[in-house]
Design a protein around this motif. Structure first.
Motif, PDB file in Angstrom:
ATOM      1  N   SER A   1      -5.394   6.878  26.499  1.00  0.00           N
ATOM      2  CA  SER A   1      -5.189   6.472  27.893  1.00  0.00           C
ATOM      3  C   SER A   1      -5.794   5.113  28.217  1.00  0.00           C
ATOM      4  CB  SER A   1      -5.781   7.534  28.840  1.00  0.00           C
ATOM      5  OG  SER A   1      -7.167   7.711  28.590  1.00  0.00           O
ATOM      6  N   ALA A   2      -6.347   4.423  27.209  1.00  0.00           N
ATOM      7  CA  ALA A   2      -7.057   3.163  27.466  1.00  0.00           C
ATOM      8  C   ALA A   2      -6.160   2.083  28.054  1.00  0.00           C
ATOM      9  CB  ALA A   2      -7.701   2.657  26.169  1.00  0.00           C
ATOM     10  N   ALA A   3      -4.869   2.132  27.777  1.00  0.00           N
ATOM     11  CA  ALA A   3      -3.962   1.092  28.282  1.00  0.00           C
ATOM     12  C   ALA A   3      -3.834   1.121  29.791  1.00  0.00           C
ATOM     13  CB  ALA A   3      -2.584   1.245  27.646  1.00  0.00           C
ATOM     14  N   TYR A   4      -4.333   2.178  30.427  1.00  0.00           N
ATOM     15  CA  TYR A   4      -4.312   2.274  31.891  1.00  0.00           C
ATOM     16  C   TYR A   4      -5.729   2.199  32.469  1.00  0.00           C
ATOM     17  CZ  TYR A   4       0.427   4.017  31.003  1.00  0.00           C
ATOM     18  OH  TYR A   4       1.723   4.153  30.589  1.00  0.00           O
ATOM     19  N   ALA A   5      -6.702   1.760  31.665  1.00  0.00           N
ATOM     20  CA  ALA A   5      -8.095   1.764  32.098  1.00  0.00           C
ATOM     21  C   ALA A   5      -8.318   0.884  33.321  1.00  0.00           C
ATOM     22  CB  ALA A   5      -8.999   1.314  30.941  1.00  0.00           C
ATOM     23  N   ASP A   6      -7.619  -0.253  33.386  1.00  0.00           N
ATOM     24  CA  ASP A   6      -7.715  -1.148  34.540  1.00  0.00           C
ATOM     25  C   ASP A   6      -6.324  -1.255  35.163  1.00  0.00           C
ATOM     26  OD1 ASP A   6      -8.005  -3.133  36.402  1.00  0.00           O
ATOM     27  OD2 ASP A   6      -9.066  -4.527  35.085  1.00  0.00           O
ATOM     28  N   PRO A   7      -5.988  -0.381  36.118  1.00  0.00           N
ATOM     29  CA  PRO A   7      -4.621  -0.352  36.661  1.00  0.00           C
ATOM     30  C   PRO A   7      -4.151  -1.694  37.216  1.00  0.00           C
ATOM     31  CG  PRO A   7      -5.850   1.589  37.366  1.00  0.00           C
ATOM     32  CD  PRO A   7      -6.835   0.673  36.697  1.00  0.00           C
ATOM     33  N   ARG A   8      -5.069  -2.494  37.730  1.00  0.00           N
ATOM     34  CA  ARG A   8      -4.652  -3.779  38.315  1.00  0.00           C
ATOM     35  C   ARG A   8      -4.126  -4.745  37.261  1.00  0.00           C
ATOM     36  NH1 ARG A   8     -10.121  -5.458  40.926  1.00  0.00           N
ATOM     37  NH2 ARG A   8     -10.705  -4.596  38.893  1.00  0.00           N
ATOM     38  N   ARG A   9      -4.592  -4.587  36.023  1.00  0.00           N
ATOM     39  CA  ARG A   9      -4.193  -5.519  34.960  1.00  0.00           C
ATOM     40  C   ARG A   9      -3.538  -4.809  33.784  1.00  0.00           C
ATOM     41  NH1 ARG A   9      -9.743  -8.808  34.245  1.00  0.00           N
ATOM     42  NH2 ARG A   9     -10.597  -6.791  34.887  1.00  0.00           N
ATOM     43  N   SER A  10      -3.067  -3.597  33.981  1.00  0.00           N
ATOM     44  CA  SER A  10      -2.469  -2.820  32.896  1.00  0.00           C
ATOM     45  C   SER A  10      -1.034  -3.268  32.652  1.00  0.00           C
ATOM     46  CB  SER A  10      -2.496  -1.329  33.240  1.00  0.00           C
ATOM     47  OG  SER A  10      -1.681  -0.607  32.341  1.00  0.00           O
ATOM     48  N   SER A  11      -0.746  -3.739  31.420  1.00  0.00           N
ATOM     49  CA  SER A  11       0.620  -4.149  31.098  1.00  0.00           C
ATOM     50  C   SER A  11       1.545  -2.931  31.015  1.00  0.00           C
ATOM     51  CB  SER A  11       0.642  -4.929  29.775  1.00  0.00           C
ATOM     52  OG  SER A  11       0.047  -4.179  28.735  1.00  0.00           O
ATOM     53  N   LYS A  12       1.011  -1.806  30.577  1.00  0.00           N
ATOM     54  CA  LYS A  12       1.815  -0.583  30.546  1.00  0.00           C
ATOM     55  C   LYS A  12       2.232  -0.180  31.958  1.00  0.00           C
ATOM     56  CE  LYS A  12       1.030   2.340  26.477  1.00  0.00           C
ATOM     57  NZ  LYS A  12       0.660   3.690  26.053  1.00  0.00           N
ATOM     58  N   LEU A  13       1.280  -0.165  32.870  1.00  0.00           N
ATOM     59  CA  LEU A  13       1.582   0.242  34.244  1.00  0.00           C
ATOM     60  C   LEU A  13       2.568  -0.728  34.883  1.00  0.00           C
ATOM     61  CD1 LEU A  13       1.128   2.123  36.597  1.00  0.00           C
ATOM     62  CD2 LEU A  13      -0.907   0.788  37.219  1.00  0.00           C
ATOM     63  N   LYS A  14       2.407  -2.006  34.580  1.00  0.00           N
ATOM     64  CA  LYS A  14       3.351  -2.987  35.124  1.00  0.00           C
ATOM     65  C   LYS A  14       4.763  -2.701  34.656  1.00  0.00           C
ATOM     66  CE  LYS A  14       4.272  -7.973  35.365  1.00  0.00           C
ATOM     67  NZ  LYS A  14       3.862  -9.317  34.895  1.00  0.00           N
ATOM     68  N   ARG A  15       4.927  -2.326  33.382  1.00  0.00           N
ATOM     69  CA  ARG A  15       6.251  -2.032  32.861  1.00  0.00           C
ATOM     70  C   ARG A  15       6.815  -0.757  33.483  1.00  0.00           C
ATOM     71  NH1 ARG A  15      10.835  -4.001  32.109  1.00  0.00           N
ATOM     72  NH2 ARG A  15      12.119  -3.051  30.493  1.00  0.00           N
ATOM     73  N   VAL A  16       5.979   0.251  33.693  1.00  0.00           N
ATOM     74  CA  VAL A  16       6.423   1.484  34.355  1.00  0.00           C
ATOM     75  C   VAL A  16       6.995   1.162  35.730  1.00  0.00           C
ATOM     76  CG1 VAL A  16       5.647   3.650  35.393  1.00  0.00           C
ATOM     77  CG2 VAL A  16       4.863   3.029  33.106  1.00  0.00           C
ATOM     78  N   VAL A  17       6.284   0.323  36.483  1.00  0.00           N
ATOM     79  CA  VAL A  17       6.739  -0.032  37.834  1.00  0.00           C
ATOM     80  C   VAL A  17       8.041  -0.829  37.763  1.00  0.00           C
ATOM     81  CG1 VAL A  17       6.161  -1.333  39.918  1.00  0.00           C
ATOM     82  CG2 VAL A  17       4.417   0.085  38.804  1.00  0.00           C
ATOM     83  N   GLU A  18       8.159  -1.734  36.788  1.00  0.00           N
ATOM     84  CA  GLU A  18       9.398  -2.504  36.645  1.00  0.00           C
ATOM     85  C   GLU A  18      10.593  -1.593  36.374  1.00  0.00           C
ATOM     86  OE1 GLU A  18       7.657  -6.756  34.900  1.00  0.00           O
ATOM     87  OE2 GLU A  18       8.554  -5.281  33.555  1.00  0.00           O
ATOM     88  N   LEU A  19      10.397  -0.615  35.492  1.00  0.00           N
ATOM     89  CA  LEU A  19      11.488   0.311  35.181  1.00  0.00           C
ATOM     90  C   LEU A  19      11.878   1.125  36.412  1.00  0.00           C
ATOM     91  CD1 LEU A  19      10.273   1.547  31.680  1.00  0.00           C
ATOM     92  CD2 LEU A  19      12.331   0.205  32.127  1.00  0.00           C
ATOM     93  N   ILE A  20      10.883   1.536  37.182  1.00  0.00           N
ATOM     94  CA  ILE A  20      11.168   2.294  38.407  1.00  0.00           C
ATOM     95  C   ILE A  20      11.894   1.421  39.421  1.00  0.00           C
ATOM     96  CG2 ILE A  20      10.073   3.413  40.395  1.00  0.00           C
ATOM     97  CD1 ILE A  20       7.925   4.452  38.416  1.00  0.00           C
ATOM     98  N   ASP A  21      11.494   0.155  39.526  1.00  0.00           N
ATOM     99  CA  ASP A  21      12.170  -0.763  40.449  1.00  0.00           C
ATOM    100  C   ASP A  21      13.637  -0.951  40.059  1.00  0.00           C
ATOM    101  OD1 ASP A  21       9.915  -1.082  41.960  1.00  0.00           O
ATOM    102  OD2 ASP A  21       9.322  -2.985  41.041  1.00  0.00           O
ATOM    103  N   GLU A  22      13.897  -1.079  38.744  1.00  0.00           N
ATOM    104  CA  GLU A  22      15.281  -1.251  38.308  1.00  0.00           C
ATOM    105  C   GLU A  22      16.089   0.017  38.566  1.00  0.00           C
ATOM    106  OE1 GLU A  22      17.921  -2.747  34.466  1.00  0.00           O
ATOM    107  OE2 GLU A  22      15.737  -2.968  34.452  1.00  0.00           O
ATOM    108  N   ALA A  23      15.465   1.174  38.343  1.00  0.00           N
ATOM    109  CA  ALA A  23      16.138   2.426  38.653  1.00  0.00           C
ATOM    110  C   ALA A  23      16.431   2.534  40.150  1.00  0.00           C
ATOM    111  CB  ALA A  23      15.286   3.607  38.191  1.00  0.00           C
ATOM    112  N   ALA A  24      15.501   2.063  40.970  1.00  0.00           N
ATOM    113  CA  ALA A  24      15.715   2.090  42.415  1.00  0.00           C
ATOM    114  C   ALA A  24      16.900   1.216  42.799  1.00  0.00           C
ATOM    115  CB  ALA A  24      14.451   1.623  43.139  1.00  0.00           C
ATOM    116  N   ALA A  25      17.017   0.054  42.160  1.00  0.00           N
ATOM    117  CA  ALA A  25      18.135  -0.844  42.466  1.00  0.00           C
ATOM    118  C   ALA A  25      19.468  -0.198  42.128  1.00  0.00           C
ATOM    119  CB  ALA A  25      17.976  -2.152  41.698  1.00  0.00           C
ATOM    120  N   ASN A  26      19.454   0.703  41.124  1.00  0.00           N
ATOM    121  CA  ASN A  26      20.682   1.394  40.725  1.00  0.00           C
ATOM    122  C   ASN A  26      20.779   2.801  41.319  1.00  0.00           C
ATOM    123  OD1 ASN A  26      22.199  -0.317  38.566  1.00  0.00           O
ATOM    124  ND2 ASN A  26      20.032  -0.534  38.044  1.00  0.00           N
ATOM    125  N   GLU A  27      19.857   3.109  42.245  1.00  0.00           N
ATOM    126  CA  GLU A  27      19.849   4.396  42.947  1.00  0.00           C
ATOM    127  C   GLU A  27      19.760   5.575  41.986  1.00  0.00           C
ATOM    128  OE1 GLU A  27      23.057   4.609  45.742  1.00  0.00           O
ATOM    129  OE2 GLU A  27      22.174   3.093  47.051  1.00  0.00           O
TER     130      GLU A  27
END
Length: 714
Positions: free
Chosen positions: A521-547
């Motif tokens: 779980s270390a890749a999420y240790a600092d949520p503000r600077r987590s590259s994994k978390l950033k990618r999760v949010v990007e994927l969710i944003d793209e899914a939102a754009a496609n409903e």
């Protein structure tokens, strides 16, 4: 030419020609094996379809000449019921004579043949009967023959066509034949020998004598067991489906596959050549069209829905230009997908990739300038780069191009500057532009400013097809339902990221202390600077754009809390072990009832069992799981009866970490074979029953990472 040389030339020529013919024969037999395995599946699919076709359709075949009311009165309601009844049995019905019975049966067979030709073939891992297993085993041979097989086949065809006439013409130059041959014929034979020598030199320079026999060896490996083939299928499903689409000739409707472009543009794109010499993957038909579109239009936007392979289409376009002599290409993308681009370029093509980012980017830029290939940089670094002297960029690819919609931003200005000095530019975005006309105008302004005045809101108001047709010179978009007629119901995508500085420090500390769970779980240790978390949010944003609805799984509550914090009120849940069953079901019901896009968070060990999540068509798994069945069961919550869309599964991974070690270990054929071969109904119901020891796996992985980091810093 020395006395022994003609014989040696002919020997080598015959050897290469015979090897080429052997490979082509081996390939034909292998493909025939696939077709043979397809036959029973086609019949089964056709039978299932015929059971839904009313008997009245027989009138369409016979021009309405038959009276079918007597059949319907006898409860023969479908075409399949007619086929299950012999002509003699039909004659026992009142009013049905021999001629009518034979005509009805002949018409039903015609419909059956048409249904069999058009049957959609799917490989369903949950339906592992003998027929499906035979198809997977037959495809396994071609998939595992490797990415060089298409090139070897092409080389074999060319070698056979080139060498065969030369060998025939050169034969009178040696042995007893030369004494009974006219002078003119001997001179022709000598000329043929010279051409043969040149042809062999060229083929040897291309590596053809090694390439062709190796491909034959790969095709002739013993067929694996059904269990081993199913394991390989689950690991490399996209390769199997690409072959199935090609060999089963199950093409989507052309208009949909070509994005409903006007005929003039479609024709120009189809006429555009596509050299696949430098590709290591077989393109699906719509992907080949997308690459041709990028080449034919030169400056365009590829807007395919997420999951359709925009990256490989861009790589194919660059590979074609490389085959024509181009040497340098540039990809600008968000930092979160840079590693994915590097991996895709290396895996899918023969092009070299250069990561131009971080502290070593100046050195990487020089290497790219000297060696050529694809420079991959980030949108935020692009403004710092200058094209090295003497380097011409043959194509600029901008991924997630919607990030440069605002022309006032630094990244947009940098993209504009590079667009101005690059002839070919390809923008990639999965965001549907028909809902964002102003943003679309801004993107087109980077590429084809002369088209901007013609882009009107009224076109978008008429619907997606009308909009795509209106903006066709610059925009190609296909949806899943346009092209995925025979393709997988589940598409797996591994999303590779790099540790941020803070997460890397947390990871090293976890490794040093031997804390396996903290490592995962270390890749999420600092949520503000987590590259994994950033990618999760990007994927969710793209899914939102496609409903599209999304379910996010993680083993760790802390990771889900980080995702929930990043999403705010957009996320439902999380579903965890201490959430009572009635509350779990209420969360699922709320998720399902939400119109359009929604996000549900769940612990994978809690959300992976007992819940139906078929409203979700995007599944995000925040880290790989120790027990493969945890992931399988979680995905099965979405991919089940009632799911009408292809399910996209995105697994978020970090390079040079326990994630990579886990995949390396779990993908070992022996471990996987044991896991699958000894899986039972009990194991399916309880992931902890699968014979992979979590404790032993954790111990191995901790020791490996401690040794690796100690070696790296020692």
């Amino acid at each position: 030419m020395a006395r022994g040389e003609p014989k040696e030339l002919l020997r080598r020529g015959h050897g290469l020609r015979d090897a080429a013919r052997t490979l082509l024969g081996d390939h034909r037999r292998t493909v025939a094996g696939v077709q043979e395995a397809l036959a029973p599946l086609r019949k089964r699919a056709a039978r299932e379809q015929l059971a839904t076709i009313p008997v009245a359709r027989i009138k369409d075949v016979t021009g309405g000449r038959l009276r079918l009311s007597v059949l319907e009165g006898a409860e023969l309601d479908t075409v399949q019921q007619i086929l299950d009844t012999t002509p003699y049995e039909l004659q026992t019905l009142p009013g049905v004579g021999p001629q009518t019975a034979n005509q009805v049966h002949a018409a039903a067979r015609q419909i059956a043949e048409a249904a069999e030709r058009a049957a959609t073939i799917r490989i369903d891992p949950d339906r592992r009967d003998t027929a499906a297993a035979e198809l997977v085993r037959a495809l396994h041979v071609l998939v595992n023959a490797g990415p060089d097989l298409p090139r070897a086949r092409e080389a074999a065809t060319e070698a056979d066509e080139r060498l065969s006439p030369l060998l025939a013409d050169a034969r009178p130059a040696i042995g007893w034949r030369r004494w009974f041959t006219s002078r003119t014929r001997r001179e022709q034979a000598q000329a043929a020998l010279g051409e043969l020598a040149e042809a062999l030199r060229e083929e040897e320079a291309r590596g053809t004598p090694e390439l062709i026999p190796q491909a034959s060896v790969d095709l002739l490996r013993p067929r694996v067991s059904a269990d081993a083939a199913w394991i390989d299928f689950e690991l490399r499903a996209s390769d199997y489906y690409a072959l199935l689409a090609e060999l089963a000739a199950l093409d989507p409707e052309r208009d949909g596959a070509e994005g409903y472009l006007p005929d003039e543009i479609s024709r120009r794109v189809r006429e555009q050549p596509l050299d696949e010499t430098h590709l290591r993957v077989s393109l699906r038909g719509y992907q080949s069209f997308g690459a041709r579109f990028a080449l034919a239009q030169e400056r365009a936007i590829l807007g395919d829905e997420m999951g359709l392979g925009k990256t490989v289409q861009a790589i194919a376009a660059m590979a074609h230009l490389a085959a024509e002599g181009a040497t340098h290409f540039l990809v600008a993308c968000p930092a979160s997908v840079l590693i994915n681009w590097m991996r895709e370029i290396d895996a899918r093509s023969a092009l070299s990739s250069h990561p131009v980012h971080g502290s070593d980017r100046a050195k990487a830029l020089k290497e790219w300038a000297f060696e050529g290939g694809v420079a991959v940089t980030t949108l935020d670094v692009l403004h710092t780069l200058e094209a090295p002297e003497g380097v011409t960029v043959a194509m600029l690819v901008v991924d997630e191009a919607h990030y440069v919609k605002n022309h006032e931003t630094r990244r947009a200005r940098a993209v504009a500057a590079w667009c101005a000095r690059t002839q070919r530019v390809l923008f990639l975005t999965g965001t549907p532009m028909e809902n964002r006309v102003d943003e679309f105008r801004n993107l087109v302004a980077h590429l084809r400013p002369e088209l901007v005045p013609a882009i009107r809101r009224s076109d978008a108001a008429m619907g997606p097809r009308a909009f795509r047709s209106a903006v066709a010179p610059a925009y190609l978009r296909r949806n899943q339902q346009d092209v995925l007629v025979e393709l997988p119901e589940v598409v797996h995508v591994d999303e590779w990221e790099e540790f941020s500085r803070a997460d890397a420090a947390a990871y090293r500390q976890a490794v040093a202390s031997g804390n396996f769970m903290a490592m995962r779980s270390a890749a999420y240790a600092d949520p503000r600077r987590s590259s994994k978390l950033k990618r999760v949010v990007e994927l969710i944003d793209e899914a939102a754009a496609n409903e599209l609805k999304v379910v996010v799984f993680s083993y760790f509550r802390g990771v889900l809390a980080a995702v929930q914090s990043a999403l705010g009120e957009r996320a439902l849940g999380p579903i965890s072990g201490d959430v009572p069953p009635p509350r779990r079901q209420q969360l699922v019901d709320d998720f399902t009832a939400e119109p359009g896009h929604a996000v549900l968070l769940a612990q994978i060990q809690a959300g992976g069992t007992g819940l139906n999540l078929q409203a979700a068509s995007v599944v995000i798994i925040c880290e790989p799981q120790v027990k493969p069945t945890l992931e399988t069961q979680a995905i099965a919550r979405a991919h089940r009866m009632g799911q009408v869309r292809t399910v996209q599964v995105h697994r978020i991974l970090t390079t040079d970490s326990v994630d990579q070690r886990m995949l390396d270990l779990l993908r070992g054929k022996d471990a996987l074979f044991d896991a699958y071969a000894r899986r039972s109904d009990v194991a399916e119901a309880a992931p902890e029953a699968v014979d992979i020891s979590e404790r032993e796996l954790a111990r191995q992985l901790v020791e490996q990472e401690q040794l690796r980091l100690e070696t790296a810093t020692g």
